[in-house]
Enzyme design. Structure first.
Site, PDB file in Angstrom:
ATOM      1  N   SER A   1       0.815  -1.212   0.056  1.00 42.76           N
ATOM      2  CA  SER A   1      -0.042   0.044   0.089  1.00 42.76           C
ATOM      3  C   SER A   1       0.643   1.161   0.209  1.00 42.76           C
ATOM      4  O   SER A   1       1.584   1.422  -0.880  1.00 42.76           O
ATOM      5  CB  SER A   1      -0.929  -0.160   1.071  1.00 42.76           C
ATOM      6  OG  SER A   1      -1.993   0.981   0.995  1.00 42.76           O
TER       7      SER A   1
ATOM      8  N   ASP B   1     -10.118  -3.634  -4.701  1.00 36.92           N
ATOM      9  CA  ASP B   1      -9.569  -2.537  -3.826  1.00 36.92           C
ATOM     10  C   ASP B   1      -9.516  -1.345  -4.589  1.00 36.92           C
ATOM     11  O   ASP B   1      -9.362  -1.256  -6.009  1.00 36.92           O
ATOM     12  CB  ASP B   1      -7.774  -3.000  -3.929  1.00 36.92           C
ATOM     13  CG  ASP B   1      -7.107  -2.344  -3.340  1.00 36.92           C
ATOM     14  OD1 ASP B   1      -7.407  -1.153  -2.783  1.00 36.92           O
ATOM     15  OD2 ASP B   1      -5.875  -2.266  -3.437  1.00 36.92           O
TER      16      ASP B   1
ATOM     17  N   HIS C   1      -8.207  -4.847  -0.160  1.00 37.72           N
ATOM     18  CA  HIS C   1      -6.875  -3.908   0.264  1.00 37.72           C
ATOM     19  C   HIS C   1      -6.222  -4.480   1.442  1.00 37.72           C
ATOM     20  O   HIS C   1      -7.087  -4.856   2.501  1.00 37.72           O
ATOM     21  CB  HIS C   1      -7.440  -2.525   0.303  1.00 37.72           C
ATOM     22  CG  HIS C   1      -6.002  -1.499   0.407  1.00 37.72           C
ATOM     23  ND1 HIS C   1      -5.350  -1.366  -0.698  1.00 37.72           N
ATOM     24  CD2 HIS C   1      -5.632  -0.965   1.412  1.00 37.72           C
ATOM     25  CE1 HIS C   1      -4.193  -0.580  -0.179  1.00 37.72           C
ATOM     26  NE2 HIS C   1      -4.550  -0.421   0.995  1.00 37.72           N
TER      27      HIS C   1
END
Length: 321
Positions: free
Chosen positions: A167, A262, A292
């Site tokens: 991320s 996501d 995610h």
């Protein structure tokens, strides 16, 4: 050395705030409470149990102008004798304004034990008013340079180094890979998991953001807060958005892991396309239905195990002697 919360400690998770209206004071309070939970034994129900064949501890690195904590993972078999030429993996956790290396104990401990490798996870400065993305990016890069320079003191092989991020950590790792190429530091691999590689005004223009803006999580308010905090006024956001880097040739071979449910799935897809077009070897793997941060949620995300194994085998091949 940081104190590690024991499994016996009862730590409650704070309620998620309204990221559209959150104040600086509320952000700091939420971040502290949320990170206490993520580092606690109570969180292991969702974050997973660390591999018993790995030793985990906090260390502090003396970097230019500051000391920075890192979470270090070693194969337990090397605890007494010291590791001998282990490959080196520099990891950066997910979360820009909240997050801690401890939330990634499951994946990192398994990598350390099963590659085997020395895994060093960066407890980077979190974005907030006065602490923007350039600070976090410098933390990732400075830890990478420090560990490569001092690798032999840690029993690691500097010629077998990879970066690995999730991320926001994927963003920092991608930036580090670019800086490594420019500095003549040769990396063997980069692993980018659900990377958020666009912090410009186009950050939420991607189709996946529109599709998953409010489901399965309220991603859009968080992305907008992240963008607002990440880039100080007057800063060219493209300089910190690998998706818009002018030259992506000559970078370390990449594995880009994309969970399909996501909001930033298209960030990873587009970045893989740009890497491939520039001539950098890249493998893009999508995990249908995964959300995610799924890699750090093995307790609730069934595909986390498959992704961890893929990352492990990719790094095993890339970091082979």
């Amino acid at each position: 050395m940081r104190e590690t919360t024991t499994e016996a400690t009862v730590v409650e998770r704070p309620p998620e705030p309204d990221f559209r209206t959150i104040t600086t004071e509320e952000l700091v309070a939420y971040r502290e409470a949320e990170n206490r939970f993520r580092a606690s034994g109570a969180a292991r129900v969702v974050l997973g149990e660390p591999d018993a064949a790995a030793v985990i501890d906090w260390q502090e690195l003396a970097l230019p102008g500051r000391a920075l904590p890192v979470r270090v993972y070693r194969p337990a078999s090397t605890k007494d004798s010291g590791p001998a030429g282990l490959p080196l993996v520099i990891h950066v956790h997910g979360g820009g304004f909240v997050g801690t290396a401890a939330q990634c104990d499951w994946a990192n401990s398994h990598l350390a034990a099963r590659l085997p490798a020395l895994v060093v996870s960066v407890e980077h400065r979190l974005v907030a008013p006065g602490t923007a993305l350039p600070h976090a990016a410098d933390d990732g890069w400075d830890v990478l340079r420090h560990m490569v320079r001092h690798a032999e003191q840690w029993g690691a092989d500097p010629a077998r180094t990879a970066v690995f991020g999730e991320s926001f950590g994927g963003l920092i790792s991608a930036l580090s890979a670019i800086r490594a190429r420019d500095a003549g530091l040769r990396l063997r691999a980069q692993v980018l998991v659900n990377p958020a590689v666009d912090v410009t005004d186009t950050m939420d223009d991607h189709s996946s953001v529109a599709e998953y803006a409010y489901r399965p999580t309220r991603a859009l308010p968080q992305l907008r807060l992240l963008r607002r905090l990440s880039v100080p006024p007057g800063t060219d956001a493209r300089a910190y958005s690998p998706l818009y880097a002018e030259d992506l040739n000559g970078l370390a071979p990449a594995l880009v892991v994309v969970p399909t449910r996501d909001a930033v799935a298209d960030h990873g897809r587009r970045y893989a396309e740009r890497l491939r077009a520039a001539g950098t070897p890249v493998r893009l793997t999508e995990y249908p239905g995964a959300k995610h941060a799924f890699l750090s949620l093995p307790g609730v995300e069934p595909q986390a195990e498959a992704a961890r194994k893929e990352i492990q085998e990719f790094l095993r091949a890339a970091l082979a002697q």
